[in-house]
Design a protein around this motif. Sequence first.
Motif, PDB file in Angstrom:
ATOM      1  N   LEU A  45     -98.255   5.577 -72.897  1.00  0.00           N
ATOM      2  CA  LEU A  45     -98.593   6.656 -71.977  1.00  0.00           C
ATOM      3  C   LEU A  45    -100.073   6.996 -72.123  1.00  0.00           C
ATOM      4  O   LEU A  45    -100.572   7.200 -73.232  1.00  0.00           O
ATOM      5  CB  LEU A  45     -97.740   7.888 -72.294  1.00  0.00           C
TER       6      LEU A  45
ATOM      7  N   ASN B 298    -103.732   9.105 -71.501  1.00  0.00           N
ATOM      8  CA  ASN B 298    -104.150  10.513 -71.524  1.00  0.00           C
ATOM      9  C   ASN B 298    -105.510  10.688 -70.857  1.00  0.00           C
ATOM     10  O   ASN B 298    -106.191  11.688 -71.088  1.00  0.00           O
ATOM     11  CB  ASN B 298    -104.180  11.044 -72.962  1.00  0.00           C
TER      12      ASN B 298
ATOM     13  N   ASN C  88    -103.080  14.183 -64.975  1.00  0.00           N
ATOM     14  CA  ASN C  88    -101.619  14.103 -65.058  1.00  0.00           C
ATOM     15  C   ASN C  88    -101.222  12.644 -65.273  1.00  0.00           C
ATOM     16  O   ASN C  88    -101.615  11.764 -64.501  1.00  0.00           O
ATOM     17  CB  ASN C  88    -100.984  14.614 -63.761  1.00  0.00           C
ATOM     18  N   ASN C  89    -100.428  12.382 -66.321  1.00  0.00           N
ATOM     19  CA  ASN C  89    -100.125  11.014 -66.721  1.00  0.00           C
ATOM     20  C   ASN C  89     -98.620  10.772 -66.824  1.00  0.00           C
ATOM     21  O   ASN C  89     -97.871  11.653 -67.278  1.00  0.00           O
ATOM     22  CB  ASN C  89    -100.756  10.705 -68.085  1.00  0.00           C
TER      23      ASN C  89
ATOM     24  N   GLU D 208     -91.677   8.118 -68.605  1.00  0.00           N
ATOM     25  CA  GLU D 208     -92.309   8.959 -69.620  1.00  0.00           C
ATOM     26  C   GLU D 208     -93.409   9.743 -68.925  1.00  0.00           C
ATOM     27  O   GLU D 208     -94.017   9.264 -67.966  1.00  0.00           O
ATOM     28  CB  GLU D 208     -92.894   8.108 -70.744  1.00  0.00           C
TER      29      GLU D 208
ATOM     30  N   ASP E 155     -96.439  13.294 -69.465  1.00  0.00           N
ATOM     31  CA  ASP E 155     -97.121  14.171 -70.415  1.00  0.00           C
ATOM     32  C   ASP E 155     -96.697  15.634 -70.305  1.00  0.00           C
ATOM     33  O   ASP E 155     -97.214  16.481 -71.030  1.00  0.00           O
ATOM     34  CB  ASP E 155     -98.644  14.048 -70.258  1.00  0.00           C
ATOM     35  N   SER E 156     -95.742  15.934 -69.424  1.00  0.00           N
ATOM     36  CA  SER E 156     -95.222  17.297 -69.307  1.00  0.00           C
ATOM     37  C   SER E 156     -93.858  17.248 -68.638  1.00  0.00           C
ATOM     38  O   SER E 156     -93.511  16.269 -67.963  1.00  0.00           O
ATOM     39  CB  SER E 156     -96.163  18.180 -68.475  1.00  0.00           C
TER      40      SER E 156
ATOM     41  N   ASN F 266     -89.568   6.652 -74.516  1.00  0.00           N
ATOM     42  CA  ASN F 266     -90.931   6.906 -74.998  1.00  0.00           C
ATOM     43  C   ASN F 266     -91.696   5.596 -75.184  1.00  0.00           C
ATOM     44  O   ASN F 266     -91.151   4.499 -75.045  1.00  0.00           O
ATOM     45  CB  ASN F 266     -90.913   7.732 -76.290  1.00  0.00           C
TER      46      ASN F 266
END
Length: 257
Positions: free
Chosen positions: A98, A100, A104-105, A130, A132-133, A155
């Motif tokens: 994932l 960063n 927004n990822n 997956e 990031d929020s 993940n």
Amino acid sequence: MKQVSIIGTGNVAFHLSQAILKLDQWNLHQVFGRKKSATERLKKDLSSKRIQTIHHLNDLEEVDIVLCCISDDAIQEVVPKLKLQTTLIAHTSGATALQNTAVNNAVFYPLQSFSKLKVLDYQNIPFCLEADSDKNLKLIKDLAGSISTKVYKINSNQRLQLHLAAVFVNNFTNYMVKIGEDLCQQNDIDSAILQPLISETFEKLKQMPAFEAQTGPAKRQDHQSISAHFNLLKNTNYQSLYHNISQHILNDYGKKL
């Protein structure tokens, strides 16, 4: 209606574009490709006049999701260059963590082998997600759930292991079939004769674990057949491969060559 744009013009981009075009609640807005010829060819293959094709990253407009259907190296190069502030940037790689580098990822990994000419049942493709929020995970899950009935939260570490497993069951298996076809053709045998065996191999795996489905000389400890095969492969690149795979099977079932 939610909006999706795609970066890439390869097999994954083609199939995800095709899947999105079938949806009522999502619209495919833009497709980016560095080469105009490849982008226009993709648009033609999709038989859709409403898709906007672009060739500069700065021409990407804010949408709900941008899917980066590009190589792992290209992900590292392209994603940091995106200037989008509200758009969720999702890559489709199984082996890349994932990111960063965007605001927004997310990850939108379809566990499938994609060839442009092969028709696929998109509803049965597992999508590994997956984000990031929680908000971004919900959004990417909305898209995946609109395409497929098989959606998983996975993940980065799990996805890398899954990608490795997929290489064994798909890529390596396909290469084994390629070797079988080569051996047939080199001996004036129509390789189509292997098709019923190939079909039965994979049908059986729908009914039992691979450990139970294993057959063949190494499983039954038929050293005479193994030796004969080994001699046939003398002076070829396949001899060591045959030995190593046979040894692994013998090890798993309790014997050694």
